[in-house]
Design an enzyme around this catalytic site. Structure first.
Site, PDB file in Angstrom:
ATOM      1  N   ASN A  17      -1.390 -29.625  14.283  1.00 36.76           N
ATOM      2  CA  ASN A  17      -0.864 -31.125  14.005  1.00 36.76           C
ATOM      3  C   ASN A  17      -1.391 -31.496  12.768  1.00 36.76           C
ATOM      4  OD1 ASN A  17       0.754 -31.997  16.711  1.00 36.76           O
ATOM      5  ND2 ASN A  17      -1.429 -30.975  17.216  1.00 36.76           N
ATOM      6  N   GLU A  18      -0.569 -31.257  11.536  1.00 33.33           N
ATOM      7  CA  GLU A  18      -1.298 -31.412  10.412  1.00 33.33           C
ATOM      8  C   GLU A  18      -1.128 -33.042  10.095  1.00 33.33           C
ATOM      9  OE1 GLU A  18      -2.753 -29.209   9.195  1.00 33.33           O
ATOM     10  OE2 GLU A  18      -1.588 -27.332   8.909  1.00 33.33           O
ATOM     11  N   PRO A  19      -1.592 -33.447   8.847  1.00 27.41           N
ATOM     12  CA  PRO A  19      -1.680 -34.872   8.493  1.00 27.41           C
ATOM     13  C   PRO A  19      -0.213 -35.323   8.600  1.00 27.41           C
ATOM     14  CG  PRO A  19      -3.028 -33.563   6.830  1.00 27.41           C
ATOM     15  CD  PRO A  19      -2.524 -32.564   7.871  1.00 27.41           C
TER      16      PRO A  19
END
Ligand code: F6R
Length: 635
Positions: free
Chosen positions: A173-175
């Site tokens: 879950n990236e930025p």
């Protein structure tokens, strides 16, 4: 696949020392070492499994991959084998998988989980769930919905283990990932792809996508343990633990979870306020190191040298307690200033001729990280040996190996020594390279050629430093010889090789790369092998003075430095020439880590920076300084 740092399973012993840190928005439990943290987390998992087994209910675990949890898995495997820890009622859900990715690929998280955990314990196959990277893109949404449903059907995740990426990601879950996101396909952040690039032998080989459990999926777990180990994680740990809750750092959402704990080692905690500047958040035990740390911090805050700091400066900047405990101010100033001054050393091995061994994890760490000291030792007439612990073969580009094969075959044709057999061998090696899939392992011959390239470079570099070929020891430690970024654990064979070298040379002084943060953990393992060997030979009477230096990635903090060796402009220039001899690592090395500067530049800037820092504390203007820490029984 993420880089693996090998740690052997922690041995059972009394509970490791830990403390909950102050000034955190997420309960943060700090252990001194990564092995202690591993053991604690494994214990939490094992207790839950045993409790549920006794009650006859299933245990549902959420599991990560990567370099962080490897020690936890090793300890769980140990408990399974030695203490009957039974996983037959355990149901697992893995966080993520690259997309596209076949499960048997060396980069697959599916393969990773089997190799590092499932193949060694008794989780029933039907209880193992891992997101799939080998389905058609149009089937991914349905797969993800089904994954969520299966988690729900299992009763939800009881204990979710997590690592944290340097982007602050949990799972992938990236930025930008929302608080409520569920299992889905995502695009990987460029930083994440860069961090994975060494395992894939190049960023271009890292998939651009992954399938991951969402932030919402993760937060639905009843209990969460997130782990971070090593100083490369320190900046992001601070953001996640002390920063605002923001989708820019998805780990920060854990602050809102009622049962989430961050487990860190001292290195990963080093940027947290309670560790970096503990006097800002509570009482401090004013040891000599804490005193130095506080004084250097004050110098930097006020941009004043040590001898100009006044009692008023201490009192006005949260250090009145230091003054009260260790004062008067004059005594503190003198102690810290003299300590710094006395650490400056122009004869690193003393005035009499001594035998010295510089241990270099890879074939270039000696000159990159302590080349000036190496030159100084050799110039001062000591019997200097260099022990290269690994071949460093995985860091050589294919095109370099290819060129050397051409060189060899053309030379043989010229000399008239070529035979049908040798031609066939060269042709096969070239074919091996041409048909190699991105990121795949090299054949044994290509690995040998790559190792040889580094060996000959190291030999030339050492000569520039003043150490002749007969003083070089290429140890080729077995743990490194996997052909992959992933290494095998340290075994007795590694330790024996080093112990025998120590016995045969009986050095008065040795240098060890004591950093814990090189990208692949190789330095950490090399240091461990040396320290284990020392433990073997010390009772036999071999008791060298042991100094630690940092690898190319980072320098010690000023309060840690115990010895600083001044380098003249001429020595710095020779050091640079020696680094240049490592041609295969020049320009853009295969494994640059997070720092894009060339090694010679990093080395030069680092040593000049140390002298500038010393100068700002009030010491004279040295051209450059190399820094060392004395080994006192722990890294
Ligand atoms: C892996 C995962 C990632 C990693 C993170 C840290 O399954 O979901 O979030 O936990 O990238 O990786 P390491 O531990 O290799 O630093």
């Amino acid at each position: 696949m993420a880089t693996t740092i090998s740690r052997t399973a922690a041995k059972p012993r009394t509970a490791p020392q830990s403390q909950y840190l102050r000034h955190t928005k997420l309960p943060t439990l700090m252990f001194r070492t990564a092995a202690d943290a591993d053991r604690h987390v494994a214990l939490v998992v094992a207790s839950l499994v045993r409790e549920n087994n006794s009650a006859g209910v299933a245990t549902v675990l959420g599991l990560p991959t990567g370099s962080t949890p490897i020690g936890v898995y090793r300890e769980l495997i140990r408990q399974h084998k030695e203490e009957d820890l039974d996983f037959s009622q355990v149901i697992t859900f893995n966080l993520d998988e690259y997309f596209p990715m076949t499960p048997d690929s060396i980069h697959s998280y599916n393969r990773w989980m089997r190799a590092n955990f499932f193949d060694h314990v008794n989780v029933p196959e039907e209880n193992i769930h891992i997101p799939r990277g080998d389905i058609a893109p149009e089937d991914v949404d349905a797969f993800c919905d089904e994954y969520e449903r299966l988690i729900e059907k299992a009763g939800g995740v009881q204990l979710q283990l997590l690592g944290i990426g340097r982007t602050g990601h949990i799972g992938f879950n990236e930025p930008g990932s929302s608080r409520n996101s569920l299992t889905r396909m995502v695009t990987l952040d460029p930083q994440t792809r860069r961090d994975a690039s060494s395992s894939f032998f190049g960023e271009e080989n890292v998939p651009t996508h992954a399938v991951t459990m969402g932030v919402g999926t993760i937060l639905a777990a009843k209990k969460i343990i997130i782990m971070a180990l090593g100083e490369h994680k320190a900046p992001v740990v601070r953001k996640a633990v002390e920063g605002e809750v923001t989708d820019e750092v998805t780990a920060s959402f854990l602050q809102k979870h009622p049962h989430a704990t961050f487990v860190v080692d001292e290195a990963a905690a080093s940027h947290l306020t309670a560790v970096k500047t503990p006097w800002l958040v509570g009482r401090v035990d004013w040891t000599p190191v804490a005193e130095k740390k506080a004084v250097f911090w004050l110098c930097r805050e006020l941009q004043k040298p040590i001898l100009k700091l006044s009692g008023h400066d201490f009192r006005e900047n949260h250090l009145h307690d230091l003054l009260a405990q260790n004062g008067p101010v004059e005594a503190i100033r003198q102690r810290v200033f003299n300590g710094l001054l006395n650490g400056i050393c122009t004869q690193p091995a003393g005035p009499d001729r001594k035998t010295v061994i510089v241990f270099s994890p890879h074939p270039d760490d000696d000159v990159i990280s302590m080349g000036g000291t190496l030159i100084t030792l050799a110039d001062q007439g000591h019997d200097v040996h260099i022990a290269y612990q690994t071949s460093g073969n995985i860091a050589v580009f294919d095109h370099d190996a290819d060129r050397h094969i051409d060189f060899m075959s053309e030379l043989e044709e010229y000399l008239g020594t070529a035979t049908d057999k040798s031609r066939a061998i060269y042709a096969k090696m070239k074919q091996d390279l041409a048909s190699k899939k991105p990121g795949a392992c090299d054949s044994a011959e290509i690995q040998f050629i790559k190792g040889l390239i580094r060996k000959t470079e190291a030999t030339l570099a050492a000569l520039i430093a003043g150490v002749k070929a007969d003083k070089l020891h290429f140890l080729n430690l077995p743990f490194y010889q996997t052909g992959k970024v992933e290494k095998a654990p340290i075994t007795q064979a590694d330790v024996d090789i080093i112990a025998n070298l120590l016995r045969s040379l009986n050095p008065a002084q040795i240098y060890v790369a004591g950093d814990l943060s090189d990208p692949h953990g190789t330095h950490r393992m090399c240091a461990k092998a040396i320290l284990q060997a020392l433990a073997v030979v010390e009772p036999e009477g071999f008791q060298p003075e042991v100094w630690l230096y940092r690898g190319a990635w980072q320098e010690y903090e000023p309060h840690e430095i115990e010895r600083a060796i001044p380098l003249s402009p001429e020595v710095v220039d020779r050091k640079k020439q020696a680094i240049f001899r490592h041609e295969s690592q020049k320009d853009a090395p295969l494994f640059p880590g997070a720092d894009k500067r060339e090694f010679w530049l990093r080395a030069e800037e680092r040593t000049k920076n140390t002298s500038a820092v010393y100068n700002s504390f009030g010491l004279p203007e040295f051209f450059a300084l190399e820094a060392f820490v004395r080994y006192r029984g722990q890294l």
